[in-house]
Design a protein around this motif. Structure first.
Motif, mmCIF file in Angstrom:
data_model
loop_
_atom_site.group_PDB
_atom_site.id
_atom_site.type_symbol
_atom_site.label_atom_id
_atom_site.label_comp_id
_atom_site.label_asym_id
_atom_site.label_seq_id
_atom_site.Cartn_x
_atom_site.Cartn_y
_atom_site.Cartn_z
ATOM 1 N N GLY A 1 0.789 -1.223 0.000
ATOM 2 C CA GLY A 1 0.000 0.000 0.000
ATOM 3 C C GLY A 1 0.822 1.275 0.000
ATOM 4 N N GLY A 2 2.144 1.158 -0.072
ATOM 5 C CA GLY A 2 3.003 2.338 -0.114
ATOM 6 C C GLY A 2 2.917 3.031 -1.461
ATOM 7 N N VAL A 3 2.995 4.357 -1.443
ATOM 8 C CA VAL A 3 2.960 5.160 -2.668
ATOM 9 C C VAL A 3 4.229 6.007 -2.701
ATOM 10 C CG1 VAL A 3 1.695 6.928 -3.959
ATOM 11 C CG2 VAL A 3 0.438 5.199 -2.666
ATOM 12 N N PHE A 4 4.899 6.005 -3.845
ATOM 13 C CA PHE A 4 6.191 6.660 -4.015
ATOM 14 C C PHE A 4 6.196 7.400 -5.348
ATOM 15 C CE2 PHE A 4 6.399 2.559 -1.981
ATOM 16 C CZ PHE A 4 7.092 2.793 -0.809
ATOM 17 N N ALA A 5 7.059 8.408 -5.473
ATOM 18 C CA ALA A 5 7.143 9.141 -6.735
ATOM 19 C C ALA A 5 8.602 9.430 -7.080
ATOM 20 C CB ALA A 5 6.359 10.448 -6.653
ATOM 21 N N ALA B 1 8.144 14.382 -3.243
ATOM 22 C CA ALA B 1 7.361 14.213 -2.024
ATOM 23 C C ALA B 1 5.941 13.778 -2.386
ATOM 24 C CB ALA B 1 7.323 15.520 -1.234
ATOM 25 N N VAL B 2 5.416 12.826 -1.611
ATOM 26 C CA VAL B 2 4.071 12.281 -1.834
ATOM 27 C C VAL B 2 3.297 12.370 -0.530
ATOM 28 C CG1 VAL B 2 2.739 10.231 -2.452
ATOM 29 C CG2 VAL B 2 4.957 10.604 -3.494
ATOM 30 N N LYS B 3 2.022 12.688 -0.648
ATOM 31 C CA LYS B 3 1.125 12.645 0.508
ATOM 32 C C LYS B 3 -0.106 11.855 0.090
ATOM 33 C CE LYS B 3 -1.607 16.168 1.803
ATOM 34 N NZ LYS B 3 -2.115 17.400 2.429
ATOM 35 N N VAL B 4 -0.497 10.898 0.937
ATOM 36 C CA VAL B 4 -1.725 10.143 0.705
ATOM 37 C C VAL B 4 -2.672 10.478 1.846
ATOM 38 C CG1 VAL B 4 -2.762 7.860 0.475
ATOM 39 C CG2 VAL B 4 -0.480 8.281 -0.458
ATOM 40 N N GLU B 5 -3.862 10.943 1.473
ATOM 41 C CA GLU B 5 -4.840 11.352 2.478
ATOM 42 C C GLU B 5 -6.232 10.958 2.011
ATOM 43 O OE1 GLU B 5 -5.811 15.728 3.381
ATOM 44 O OE2 GLU B 5 -4.260 15.167 4.842
ATOM 45 N N ASN B 6 -6.922 10.187 2.830
ATOM 46 C CA ASN B 6 -8.282 9.731 2.505
ATOM 47 C C ASN B 6 -8.363 9.070 1.128
ATOM 48 O OD1 ASN B 6 -9.327 10.746 4.969
ATOM 49 N ND2 ASN B 6 -9.483 12.783 4.081
ATOM 50 N N GLY B 7 -7.350 8.269 0.801
ATOM 51 C CA GLY B 7 -7.355 7.539 -0.462
ATOM 52 C C GLY B 7 -6.958 8.353 -1.678
ATOM 53 N N ALA B 8 -6.556 9.620 -1.463
ATOM 54 C CA ALA B 8 -6.134 10.474 -2.571
ATOM 55 C C ALA B 8 -4.625 10.673 -2.517
ATOM 56 C CB ALA B 8 -6.836 11.825 -2.500
ATOM 57 N N VAL B 9 -3.997 10.764 -3.697
ATOM 58 C CA VAL B 9 -2.550 10.940 -3.806
ATOM 59 C C VAL B 9 -2.255 12.375 -4.223
ATOM 60 C CG1 VAL B 9 -0.465 10.190 -5.032
ATOM 61 C CG2 VAL B 9 -2.249 8.518 -4.461
#
Length: 133
Positions: free
Chosen positions: A43-47, A97-105
């Motif tokens: 579930g990690g998100v990276f850019a 930099a990435v931010k995931v909040e409430n299912g949004a990227v």
């Protein structure tokens, strides 16, 4: 202690579900190469900039495993957390930099506009030679 870092202005990119598990989604920018946004099986998100530091391969087309991506051209392994090539290979691709909040990227809009906008993808194929008389 104060820093000179501006507070991020986050730009909505997509839903986490829009990024395939163990895959990536490309984000076009007005200037510079695309940014690849990756999602691993935890579930990690990276850019990262969508450019391998070796020969410029499109990392967004690579295979994601753990917190790494294998470049589709020459199988270099690039860390998703820091953009560093794994030894014995050397090199680095810029990370965003990435931010995931409430299912949004979200990505930092300042970084999208300024980070690594001068880098280009190498041109594939044989070197062009100029004819001499």
């Amino acid at each position: 202690m104060t820093t000179n870092q501006p507070t991020p202005d986050w730009k909505l990119i997509c839903s986490v579900d829009d990024i395939p598990v163990l895959g990536a989604r490309r984000v076009a920018r007005p200037q510079g190469l695309d940014v690849a946004v990756f999602r691993n099986d935890a579930g990690g998100v990276f850019a990262l900039l969508d450019r391998c530091p070796h020969k410029g391969g499109p990392l967004s087309q690579g295979i994601v495993f753990g917190t790494q991506v294998a470049c589709p051209l020459h199988n270099w392994t690039i860390g998703l957390c820091d953009g560093q090539a794994s030894a014995p290979d050397e090199g680095c691709t810029p990370k965003f930099a990435v931010k995931v909040e409430n299912g949004a990227v979200y990505l930092d809009s300042h970084e999208l506009a300024t980070l690594a906008t001068d880098l280009a993808r190498p041109i594939a194929g044989p070197a062009r030679r100029t004819a001499t008389a």
